[in-house]
Structures are given as C-alpha cells and as structure tokens.
Design a protein around this motif. Structure first.
Motif, PDB file in Angstrom:
ATOM      1  N   ALA A  80       0.838  -1.203   0.000  1.00 21.25           N
ATOM      2  CA  ALA A  80       0.000   0.000   0.000  1.00 21.25           C
ATOM      3  C   ALA A  80       0.872   1.251   0.000  1.00 21.25           C
ATOM      4  O   ALA A  80       0.601   2.217  -0.724  1.00 21.25           O
ATOM      5  CB  ALA A  80      -0.937   0.000   1.205  1.00 21.25           C
ATOM      6  N   LEU A  81       1.915   1.232   0.791  1.00 22.09           N
ATOM      7  CA  LEU A  81       2.829   2.373   0.844  1.00 22.09           C
ATOM      8  C   LEU A  81       3.552   2.562  -0.486  1.00 22.09           C
ATOM      9  O   LEU A  81       3.676   3.674  -0.987  1.00 22.09           O
ATOM     10  CB  LEU A  81       3.835   2.180   1.981  1.00 22.09           C
ATOM     11  CG  LEU A  81       4.719   3.368   2.316  1.00 22.09           C
ATOM     12  CD1 LEU A  81       3.878   4.559   2.776  1.00 22.09           C
ATOM     13  CD2 LEU A  81       5.706   2.987   3.403  1.00 22.09           C
ATOM     14  N   THR A  82       3.998   1.460  -1.081  1.00 24.79           N
ATOM     15  CA  THR A  82       4.637   1.530  -2.403  1.00 24.79           C
ATOM     16  C   THR A  82       3.675   2.111  -3.427  1.00 24.79           C
ATOM     17  O   THR A  82       4.036   2.994  -4.212  1.00 24.79           O
ATOM     18  CB  THR A  82       5.104   0.122  -2.843  1.00 24.79           C
ATOM     19  OG1 THR A  82       6.074  -0.355  -1.914  1.00 24.79           O
ATOM     20  CG2 THR A  82       5.700   0.151  -4.242  1.00 24.79           C
ATOM     21  N   PHE A  83       2.430   1.623  -3.421  1.00 32.06           N
ATOM     22  CA  PHE A  83       1.424   2.144  -4.349  1.00 32.06           C
ATOM     23  C   PHE A  83       1.186   3.628  -4.126  1.00 32.06           C
ATOM     24  O   PHE A  83       1.093   4.404  -5.078  1.00 32.06           O
ATOM     25  CB  PHE A  83       0.111   1.373  -4.183  1.00 32.06           C
ATOM     26  CG  PHE A  83      -1.035   2.004  -4.926  1.00 32.06           C
ATOM     27  CD1 PHE A  83      -1.129   1.900  -6.306  1.00 32.06           C
ATOM     28  CD2 PHE A  83      -1.997   2.728  -4.253  1.00 32.06           C
ATOM     29  CE1 PHE A  83      -2.168   2.501  -6.998  1.00 32.06           C
ATOM     30  CE2 PHE A  83      -3.038   3.328  -4.937  1.00 32.06           C
ATOM     31  CZ  PHE A  83      -3.123   3.220  -6.311  1.00 32.06           C
ATOM     32  N   PHE A  84       1.097   4.039  -2.880  1.00 37.21           N
ATOM     33  CA  PHE A  84       0.842   5.429  -2.528  1.00 37.21           C
ATOM     34  C   PHE A  84       1.894   6.349  -3.157  1.00 37.21           C
ATOM     35  O   PHE A  84       1.567   7.340  -3.803  1.00 37.21           O
ATOM     36  CB  PHE A  84       0.848   5.545  -1.000  1.00 37.21           C
ATOM     37  CG  PHE A  84       0.556   6.909  -0.468  1.00 37.21           C
ATOM     38  CD1 PHE A  84      -0.751   7.361  -0.396  1.00 37.21           C
ATOM     39  CD2 PHE A  84       1.572   7.712  -0.003  1.00 37.21           C
ATOM     40  CE1 PHE A  84      -1.028   8.617   0.127  1.00 37.21           C
ATOM     41  CE2 PHE A  84       1.302   8.960   0.521  1.00 37.21           C
ATOM     42  CZ  PHE A  84      -0.006   9.417   0.587  1.00 37.21           C
ATOM     43  N   TYR A  85       3.157   5.996  -2.982  1.00 38.06           N
ATOM     44  CA  TYR A  85       4.239   6.821  -3.542  1.00 38.06           C
ATOM     45  C   TYR A  85       4.309   6.693  -5.062  1.00 38.06           C
ATOM     46  O   TYR A  85       4.566   7.676  -5.761  1.00 38.06           O
ATOM     47  CB  TYR A  85       5.584   6.460  -2.906  1.00 38.06           C
ATOM     48  CG  TYR A  85       5.679   6.927  -1.477  1.00 38.06           C
ATOM     49  CD1 TYR A  85       5.492   8.259  -1.145  1.00 38.06           C
ATOM     50  CD2 TYR A  85       5.957   6.042  -0.454  1.00 38.06           C
ATOM     51  CE1 TYR A  85       5.573   8.701   0.163  1.00 38.06           C
ATOM     52  CE2 TYR A  85       6.042   6.470   0.865  1.00 38.06           C
ATOM     53  CZ  TYR A  85       5.858   7.791   1.165  1.00 38.06           C
ATOM     54  OH  TYR A  85       5.935   8.221   2.451  1.00 38.06           O
ATOM     55  N   TRP A  86       4.102   5.484  -5.576  1.00 42.24           N
ATOM     56  CA  TRP A  86       4.117   5.284  -7.026  1.00 42.24           C
ATOM     57  C   TRP A  86       3.013   6.092  -7.688  1.00 42.24           C
ATOM     58  O   TRP A  86       3.227   6.734  -8.715  1.00 42.24           O
ATOM     59  CB  TRP A  86       3.966   3.793  -7.340  1.00 42.24           C
ATOM     60  CG  TRP A  86       3.749   3.512  -8.802  1.00 42.24           C
ATOM     61  CD1 TRP A  86       4.693   3.491  -9.789  1.00 42.24           C
ATOM     62  CD2 TRP A  86       2.508   3.225  -9.452  1.00 42.24           C
ATOM     63  NE1 TRP A  86       4.110   3.200 -11.004  1.00 42.24           N
ATOM     64  CE2 TRP A  86       2.768   3.036 -10.827  1.00 42.24           C
ATOM     65  CE3 TRP A  86       1.196   3.109  -9.002  1.00 42.24           C
ATOM     66  CZ2 TRP A  86       1.768   2.737 -11.736  1.00 42.24           C
ATOM     67  CZ3 TRP A  86       0.198   2.801  -9.914  1.00 42.24           C
ATOM     68  CH2 TRP A  86       0.494   2.622 -11.266  1.00 42.24           C
ATOM     69  N   ALA A  87       1.819   6.076  -7.113  1.00 38.61           N
ATOM     70  CA  ALA A  87       0.688   6.805  -7.686  1.00 38.61           C
ATOM     71  C   ALA A  87       0.969   8.299  -7.742  1.00 38.61           C
ATOM     72  O   ALA A  87       0.599   8.972  -8.701  1.00 38.61           O
ATOM     73  CB  ALA A  87      -0.582   6.525  -6.883  1.00 38.61           C
ATOM     74  N   ALA A  88       1.631   8.813  -6.726  1.00 41.88           N
ATOM     75  CA  ALA A  88       1.955  10.248  -6.715  1.00 41.88           C
ATOM     76  C   ALA A  88       2.934  10.605  -7.820  1.00 41.88           C
ATOM     77  O   ALA A  88       2.842  11.679  -8.414  1.00 41.88           O
ATOM     78  CB  ALA A  88       2.534  10.636  -5.369  1.00 41.88           C
ATOM     79  N   SER A  89       3.842   9.697  -8.126  1.00 40.70           N
ATOM     80  CA  SER A  89       4.849  10.013  -9.140  1.00 40.70           C
ATOM     81  C   SER A  89       4.405   9.677 -10.556  1.00 40.70           C
ATOM     82  O   SER A  89       4.944  10.204 -11.511  1.00 40.70           O
ATOM     83  CB  SER A  89       6.144   9.265  -8.838  1.00 40.70           C
ATOM     84  OG  SER A  89       5.980   7.900  -9.086  1.00 40.70           O
ATOM     85  N   SER A  90       3.421   8.783 -10.690  1.00 40.88           N
ATOM     86  CA  SER A  90       3.045   8.350 -12.031  1.00 40.88           C
ATOM     87  C   SER A  90       1.761   8.971 -12.554  1.00 40.88           C
ATOM     88  O   SER A  90       1.397   8.736 -13.692  1.00 40.88           O
ATOM     89  CB  SER A  90       2.893   6.824 -12.064  1.00 40.88           C
ATOM     90  OG  SER A  90       1.779   6.434 -11.303  1.00 40.88           O
ATOM     91  N   SER A  91       1.080   9.736 -11.726  1.00 40.06           N
ATOM     92  CA  SER A  91      -0.173  10.329 -12.196  1.00 40.06           C
ATOM     93  C   SER A  91       0.131  11.425 -13.214  1.00 40.06           C
ATOM     94  O   SER A  91       1.182  12.054 -13.162  1.00 40.06           O
ATOM     95  CB  SER A  91      -0.978  10.894 -11.034  1.00 40.06           C
ATOM     96  OG  SER A  91      -0.332  12.017 -10.489  1.00 40.06           O
ATOM     97  N   PRO A  92      -0.803  11.655 -14.140  1.00 37.92           N
ATOM     98  CA  PRO A  92      -0.576  12.690 -15.158  1.00 37.92           C
ATOM     99  C   PRO A  92      -0.324  14.057 -14.531  1.00 37.92           C
ATOM    100  O   PRO A  92       0.409  14.856 -15.067  1.00 37.92           O
ATOM    101  CB  PRO A  92      -1.871  12.698 -15.966  1.00 37.92           C
ATOM    102  CG  PRO A  92      -2.528  11.399 -15.671  1.00 37.92           C
ATOM    103  CD  PRO A  92      -2.053  10.960 -14.328  1.00 37.92           C
ATOM    104  N   SER A  93      -0.929  14.292 -13.402  1.00 38.31           N
ATOM    105  CA  SER A  93      -0.726  15.573 -12.708  1.00 38.31           C
ATOM    106  C   SER A  93       0.055  15.313 -11.428  1.00 38.31           C
ATOM    107  O   SER A  93      -0.418  15.563 -10.335  1.00 38.31           O
ATOM    108  CB  SER A  93      -2.070  16.221 -12.407  1.00 38.31           C
ATOM    109  OG  SER A  93      -2.882  15.305 -11.686  1.00 38.31           O
TER     110      SER A  93
END
Length: 95
Positions: free
Chosen positions: A54-67
């Motif tokens: 969940a923590l990995t996803f949280f940080y990954w999502a922040a860096s990979s989102s279009p914005s």
C-alpha cells in the motif's frame, strides 16, 4: 481497475514501481484502492505485505499520475494509515 490494483497489492509478494508501471499504466482512483486495502483482511496475505505494498502504491501513484504535481488528498493519507497501523509499520510512513 481499482479492484485489480488492490488485489494485486494484497497478493503480490513485493510490489515495485517498475512492476506497478508494467501492470497498470496509470494510477487511477488512489482513494478507492487504499480504501480497499484498508478493509482487506484476507488470511493468505500478511498485514505487513499489504501495508508495504500500500505504501509503495501510494508513492508510485503520486509520481506516475498525469498531474504528479498535485499531492495526494488528505483522505488518501488517512486511508494509508489503516494498513500501516494493522501491521505496526507507522515508522515507514515518513520514508
């Protein structure tokens, strides 16, 4: 898609940014994925595995989102706390 991501995170031995990027091209509905993981209590997955992924996803999502310049919502932070607290991994939250 959020259900596929949460299932992946709950059952994958160790999620990495590369694996997430390969399996899921975008990070949609971060709150929905984290809510699903916060509610997750499947016996075949350890709380530590779910929390770390969940923590990995949280940080990954922040860096990979279009914005990616837009920070996570306050709700996303609250939802991340649930799996971390279940696994007693609060120390990892600041990492």
């Amino acid at each position: 898609m959020p259900q596929r991501i949460s299932h992946y995170l709950a059952h994958h031995p160790r999620a990495t940014w590369e694996a997430l990027s390969t399996a899921f091209p975008t990070a949609d509905q971060v709150d929905v994925v984290l809510l699903s993981l916060a509610k997750h209590r499947h016996s075949s997955s350890s709380p530590e595995l779910v929390a770390r992924n969940a923590l990995t996803f949280f940080y990954w999502a922040a860096s990979s989102s279009p914005s990616s310049s837009i920070p996570h919502s306050l709700r996303a932070y609250y939802l991340l706390v649930h799996p971390l607290s279940r696994a007693a991994l609060f120390i990892n939250l600041h990492a």
